[in-house]
Write a protein that holds these residues in place. Structure first.
Motif, PDB file in Angstrom:
ATOM      1  N   PRO A 147       0.828  -1.214   0.000  1.00  0.00           N
ATOM      2  CA  PRO A 147       0.000   0.000   0.000  1.00  0.00           C
ATOM      3  C   PRO A 147       0.860   1.262   0.000  1.00  0.00           C
ATOM      4  CG  PRO A 147      -0.897  -1.599   1.540  1.00  0.00           C
ATOM      5  CD  PRO A 147       0.426  -2.151   1.073  1.00  0.00           C
ATOM      6  N   GLU A 148       0.445   2.261  -0.770  1.00  0.00           N
ATOM      7  CA  GLU A 148       1.206   3.510  -0.869  1.00  0.00           C
ATOM      8  C   GLU A 148       1.345   4.144   0.519  1.00  0.00           C
ATOM      9  OE1 GLU A 148       1.255   7.687  -3.439  1.00  0.00           O
ATOM     10  OE2 GLU A 148      -0.508   6.378  -3.460  1.00  0.00           O
ATOM     11  N   HIS A 149       2.553   4.595   0.831  1.00  0.00           N
ATOM     12  CA  HIS A 149       2.788   5.145   2.159  1.00  0.00           C
ATOM     13  C   HIS A 149       3.967   6.106   2.162  1.00  0.00           C
ATOM     14  CE1 HIS A 149       5.533   1.675   1.909  1.00  0.00           C
ATOM     15  NE2 HIS A 149       6.316   2.353   2.732  1.00  0.00           N
ATOM     16  N   GLN A 186       5.265   3.341  -3.360  1.00  0.00           N
ATOM     17  CA  GLN A 186       4.442   2.130  -3.379  1.00  0.00           C
ATOM     18  C   GLN A 186       5.243   1.010  -4.044  1.00  0.00           C
ATOM     19  OE1 GLN A 186       0.673   2.342  -5.509  1.00  0.00           O
ATOM     20  NE2 GLN A 186      -0.244   0.828  -4.128  1.00  0.00           N
ATOM     21  N   LYS A 208      -1.620   6.039   2.729  1.00  0.00           N
ATOM     22  CA  LYS A 208      -2.576   6.893   2.028  1.00  0.00           C
ATOM     23  C   LYS A 208      -4.003   6.384   2.190  1.00  0.00           C
ATOM     24  CE  LYS A 208       0.280   9.868   0.118  1.00  0.00           C
ATOM     25  NZ  LYS A 208       0.191  11.325   0.382  1.00  0.00           N
ATOM     26  N   SER A 209      -4.182   5.078   2.189  1.00  0.00           N
ATOM     27  CA  SER A 209      -5.511   4.467   2.268  1.00  0.00           C
ATOM     28  C   SER A 209      -6.099   4.592   3.669  1.00  0.00           C
ATOM     29  CB  SER A 209      -5.426   2.984   1.886  1.00  0.00           C
ATOM     30  OG  SER A 209      -6.615   2.303   2.229  1.00  0.00           O
ATOM     31  N   TRP A 210      -7.318   5.107   3.758  1.00  0.00           N
ATOM     32  CA  TRP A 210      -7.959   5.224   5.064  1.00  0.00           C
ATOM     33  C   TRP A 210      -8.242   3.853   5.661  1.00  0.00           C
ATOM     34  CZ3 TRP A 210     -12.583   2.927   6.135  1.00  0.00           C
ATOM     35  CH2 TRP A 210     -13.371   2.533   5.037  1.00  0.00           C
ATOM     36  N   LEU A 211      -8.488   2.852   4.818  1.00  0.00           N
ATOM     37  CA  LEU A 211      -8.769   1.507   5.307  1.00  0.00           C
ATOM     38  C   LEU A 211      -7.535   0.907   5.976  1.00  0.00           C
ATOM     39  CD1 LEU A 211     -10.664  -0.890   5.580  1.00  0.00           C
ATOM     40  CD2 LEU A 211      -9.981  -1.623   3.282  1.00  0.00           C
ATOM     41  N   VAL A 212      -6.376   1.078   5.334  1.00  0.00           N
ATOM     42  CA  VAL A 212      -5.135   0.573   5.932  1.00  0.00           C
ATOM     43  C   VAL A 212      -4.839   1.317   7.228  1.00  0.00           C
ATOM     44  CG1 VAL A 212      -2.676   0.192   5.589  1.00  0.00           C
ATOM     45  CG2 VAL A 212      -4.251  -0.096   3.671  1.00  0.00           C
ATOM     46  N   ARG A 213      -5.090   2.630   7.238  1.00  0.00           N
ATOM     47  CA  ARG A 213      -4.861   3.410   8.463  1.00  0.00           C
ATOM     48  C   ARG A 213      -5.767   2.923   9.590  1.00  0.00           C
ATOM     49  NH1 ARG A 213      -5.063   7.913   4.933  1.00  0.00           N
ATOM     50  NH2 ARG A 213      -7.032   8.583   5.870  1.00  0.00           N
TER      51      ARG A 213
END
Length: 221
Positions: A147-149, A186, A208-213
């Protein structure tokens, strides 16, 4: 094995002088076990540093940093002896995990149990005495992206099997990527083989992803 991405001069100097936290030292020592070029660079630093110390005429005796560095280098001698859901089946004549990493994990890849991160990715947290850094073994499915970070601090990623692409750069076995707060990326695992990496951080990643956060505290990354 051709290694194209090496430990930086600054990081190697800090390793040689015994300044690095345990997690960073583990990553550098494991890279050194795979990289003759960086072992030669470290040996030159030792020679120069030893000569400088011999010329110091002040009253304070130098500490044992060089002796500790030499011991780490000897312990990181290249030992390059053998994973299913939770395990990886790879037939290799040599171990995937060199020392000192193999001793930290208690064995090579075939004897380790992986924890799922979701989407086919797995991790194995590595126990460190020094809590200022976090180290983990990561397994990213072939052809899949991380995931992009971005980064709140620093991150070292050392490839142990397979490879990944980050922008125009390809990182394969033995390659070390150094990332800091200025980098958002990424990485993408290459096709054909899962990418197994040692990753060390000193702060949580900034996804970047709210789900991963949302699930980040559970995953511990």
């Amino acid at each position: 094995m051709s290694i194209n991405h090496h430990v930086s001069d600054e990081l190697l100097l800090r390793y040689a002088s015994g300044e690095l936290a345990e997690g960073w030292s583990l990553a550098v020592a494991t890279h050194l076990a795979l990289c003759p070029s960086c072992r030669q660079r470290l040996a030159k630093m030792e020679t120069i540093g030893g000569a400088l110390l011999e010329n110091i005429s002040t009253g304070t005796a130098p500490d044992d940093a060089w002796a500790r560095m030499r011991s780490r280098l000897e312990n990181a001698a290249t030992g390059v002896s053998h994973p299913t859901e939770g395990r990886l089946s790879v037939a290799r004549a040599e171990p995937i995990l060199p020392e000192p990493l193999r001793s930290y994990l208690g064995g090579d890849i075939d004897s380790l149990k992986w924890r799922s991160l979701g989407m086919g990715a797995y991790q194995i947290p590595i126990r460190l005495a020094d809590t200022s850094t976090i180290a983990r073994l990561l397994r990213i499915p072939a052809g899949k992206p991380v995931p992009e970070h971005g980064h709140s601090g620093q991150e070292l990623t050392l490839v142990l099997a397979g490879s990944f692409r980050d922008g125009s750069d390809v990182f394969a076995r033995g390659d070390l990527e150094e990332a800091d707060a200025g980098l958002t990326h990424q990485p993408l695992a290459s096709e054909g083989e899962d990418c197994i990496c040692l990753a060390v951080t000193d702060a949580p990643l900034k996804f970047k992803s709210w789900l991963v956060r949302l699930i980040q505290p559970v995953l511990g990354i």
